[in-house]
Design a protein around this motif. Structure first.
Motif, PDB file in Angstrom:
ATOM      1  N   GLY A 126       0.652  -1.079   0.109  1.00 23.44           N
ATOM      2  CA  GLY A 126       0.060   0.076  -0.090  1.00 23.44           C
ATOM      3  C   GLY A 126       0.734   1.120  -0.046  1.00 23.44           C
ATOM      4  O   GLY A 126       1.933   1.376  -0.548  1.00 23.44           O
ATOM      5  N   MET A 127       0.271   2.254   0.716  1.00 19.82           N
ATOM      6  CA  MET A 127       0.906   3.608   0.533  1.00 19.82           C
ATOM      7  C   MET A 127       2.438   3.529   1.282  1.00 19.82           C
ATOM      8  O   MET A 127       3.288   4.195   1.004  1.00 19.82           O
ATOM      9  N   ALA A 128       2.404   2.416   2.412  1.00 22.39           N
ATOM     10  CA  ALA A 128       3.951   2.190   2.990  1.00 22.39           C
ATOM     11  C   ALA A 128       4.916   1.913   1.924  1.00 22.39           C
ATOM     12  O   ALA A 128       6.207   2.383   1.863  1.00 22.39           O
ATOM     13  N   ALA A 129       4.556   0.745   0.945  1.00 21.63           N
ATOM     14  CA  ALA A 129       5.540   0.753  -0.073  1.00 21.63           C
ATOM     15  C   ALA A 129       5.863   1.942  -1.036  1.00 21.63           C
ATOM     16  O   ALA A 129       6.844   2.041  -1.435  1.00 21.63           O
ATOM     17  N   LEU A 130       4.689   2.596  -1.395  1.00 22.35           N
ATOM     18  CA  LEU A 130       5.033   3.615  -2.225  1.00 22.35           C
ATOM     19  C   LEU A 130       6.027   4.781  -1.739  1.00 22.35           C
ATOM     20  O   LEU A 130       6.526   5.281  -2.296  1.00 22.35           O
ATOM     21  N   VAL A 131       5.798   4.763  -0.201  1.00 17.76           N
ATOM     22  CA  VAL A 131       6.736   5.757   0.480  1.00 17.76           C
ATOM     23  C   VAL A 131       8.088   5.103   0.204  1.00 17.76           C
ATOM     24  O   VAL A 131       9.272   6.091  -0.078  1.00 17.76           O
ATOM     25  N   LEU A 132       8.452   4.188   0.375  1.00 17.47           N
ATOM     26  CA  LEU A 132       9.780   3.458   0.074  1.00 17.47           C
ATOM     27  C   LEU A 132      10.160   3.708  -1.203  1.00 17.47           C
ATOM     28  O   LEU A 132      11.608   3.757  -1.398  1.00 17.47           O
ATOM     29  N   TYR A 133       9.493   3.370  -2.047  1.00 19.29           N
ATOM     30  CA  TYR A 133       9.780   3.699  -3.460  1.00 19.29           C
ATOM     31  C   TYR A 133       9.855   5.510  -3.824  1.00 19.29           C
ATOM     32  O   TYR A 133      10.247   5.619  -5.134  1.00 19.29           O
ATOM     33  N   GLY A 134       9.657   6.096  -2.939  1.00 15.60           N
ATOM     34  CA  GLY A 134       9.692   7.653  -3.149  1.00 15.60           C
ATOM     35  C   GLY A 134       8.394   8.047  -4.209  1.00 15.60           C
ATOM     36  O   GLY A 134       8.637   9.009  -4.906  1.00 15.60           O
ATOM     37  N   LYS A 135       7.446   7.380  -4.104  1.00 18.98           N
ATOM     38  CA  LYS A 135       6.425   7.692  -4.838  1.00 18.98           C
ATOM     39  C   LYS A 135       5.070   8.683  -4.467  1.00 18.98           C
ATOM     40  O   LYS A 135       4.221   8.883  -4.987  1.00 18.98           O
ATOM     41  N   THR A 136       5.412   8.928  -3.167  1.00 22.97           N
ATOM     42  CA  THR A 136       4.452  10.056  -2.474  1.00 22.97           C
ATOM     43  C   THR A 136       5.256  10.874  -1.479  1.00 22.97           C
ATOM     44  O   THR A 136       6.005  10.433  -0.961  1.00 22.97           O
ATOM     45  N   HIS A 137       4.600  12.150  -1.461  1.00 24.55           N
ATOM     46  CA  HIS A 137       5.090  13.232  -0.744  1.00 24.55           C
ATOM     47  C   HIS A 137       4.292  13.281   0.504  1.00 24.55           C
ATOM     48  O   HIS A 137       4.737  14.354   1.711  1.00 24.55           O
ATOM     49  N   TYR A 138       3.346  12.457   0.710  1.00 23.89           N
ATOM     50  CA  TYR A 138       2.327  12.848   1.924  1.00 23.89           C
ATOM     51  C   TYR A 138       3.268  12.120   3.216  1.00 23.89           C
ATOM     52  O   TYR A 138       3.294  11.047   3.427  1.00 23.89           O
ATOM     53  N   GLY A 139       3.445  13.129   4.083  1.00 30.55           N
ATOM     54  CA  GLY A 139       4.244  13.144   5.364  1.00 30.55           C
ATOM     55  C   GLY A 139       3.347  12.208   5.969  1.00 30.55           C
ATOM     56  O   GLY A 139       4.241  11.580   6.971  1.00 30.55           O
TER      57      GLY A 139
END
Length: 255
Positions: free
Chosen positions: A82-95
């Motif tokens: 989910g969003m946790a993986a997208l954060v690891l990939y640098g695909k979201t800026h939502y803090g």
């Protein structure tokens, strides 16, 4: 230092720093419960809950280090997605999603008590989602967490998992903006995911967002994707979209 102690210390060398060592794994390495107790007294093992230790008293476990133990030692089919993986990939800026971990596992998978109770720090929050809307082994890969790897969703699966959590856990406006940034989705991976996905809501929502963000390069064989029948309410009070047979609110292109 006797032979058993030397053997134990060599086994500990196999465990990366800041990960968790499970008693069950040590038993499989020939380290008995009584020896584990001895090594606890010597400060070579620090208990953090029933059946779980840190290497040496000076270490702390990172969240990914604990997931490492679940995957590599306990052999649980659980992954970061989910969003946790997208954060690891640098695909979201939502803090708000940084250090806010989303774990996925099939129905019936239960995490051990030590994992549930361990304090990973004030900034580390997590939630497990038990679901079989996607096959547990589909579109996963190893992520380099430094001194070890953990299994996480590929970026395409992570996006679909995020949609599965929308709008309760992930905002639709957030997903709309994230979709607008994607230009490296692999259509063949997505085709397989959409074909095997059991959630009609997710499949319709994915195609709707792909179209709304002008992702014209995403080409699918819709004849192989079961979009079901009947209306799906994504947001109560939303407008009806006839093409995808969904009720959904307005998404702001200017945000």
């Amino acid at each position: 230092m006797n032979v058993k102690t030397q053997t134990f210390l060599k086994k500990l060398d196999l465990i990366p720093p800041n990960t968790v060592v499970l008693s069950s794994w040590l038993l499989k390495q020939g380290i008995s419960s009584s020896l584990q107790q001895k090594y606890r007294l010597n400060g070579w093992l620090k208990p953090i809950g029933k059946g779980a230790f840190l290497k040496f008293s000076s270490e702390n476990a990172s969240f990914t280090g604990a997931v490492y133990a679940l995957q590599k030692q306990a052999k649980l089919k659980v992954h970061i997605g989910g969003m946790a993986a997208l954060v690891l990939y640098g695909k979201t800026h939502y803090g708000r999603f940084k250090n806010n971990w989303q774990l996925f596992a099939n129905r019936g998978v239960v995490l051990p008590k030590w994992f549930k109770e361990y304090d990973f720090g004030d900034k580390d929050r997590w939630k497990l989602f038990n679901t079989d809307f996607l096959s547990e082994d589909l579109a996963l890969q190893e992520y380099d967490a430094g001194n070890f790897t953990v299994k996480i969703s590929k970026v395409e699966r992570a996006a679909i998992e995020a949609l599965y959590l929308a709008p309760k856990y992930v905002g639709l406006q957030e997903m709309f903006e994230i979709f607008g940034q994607f230009r490296n989705f692999r259509p063949n991976v997505l085709q397989t995911l959409l074909e095997q996905c059991k959630s009609v809501k997710v499949k319709r929502l994915f195609l709707y967002l792909a179209e709304k963000t002008n992702a014209s390069w995403l080409k699918f064989d819709l004849n192989k994707i079961d979009l079901g029948k009947g209306v799906r309410v994504i947001q109560k009070g939303g407008k009806y979209n006839a093409k995808y047979n969904i009720m959904i609110g307005d998404l702001d292109d200017n945000q």
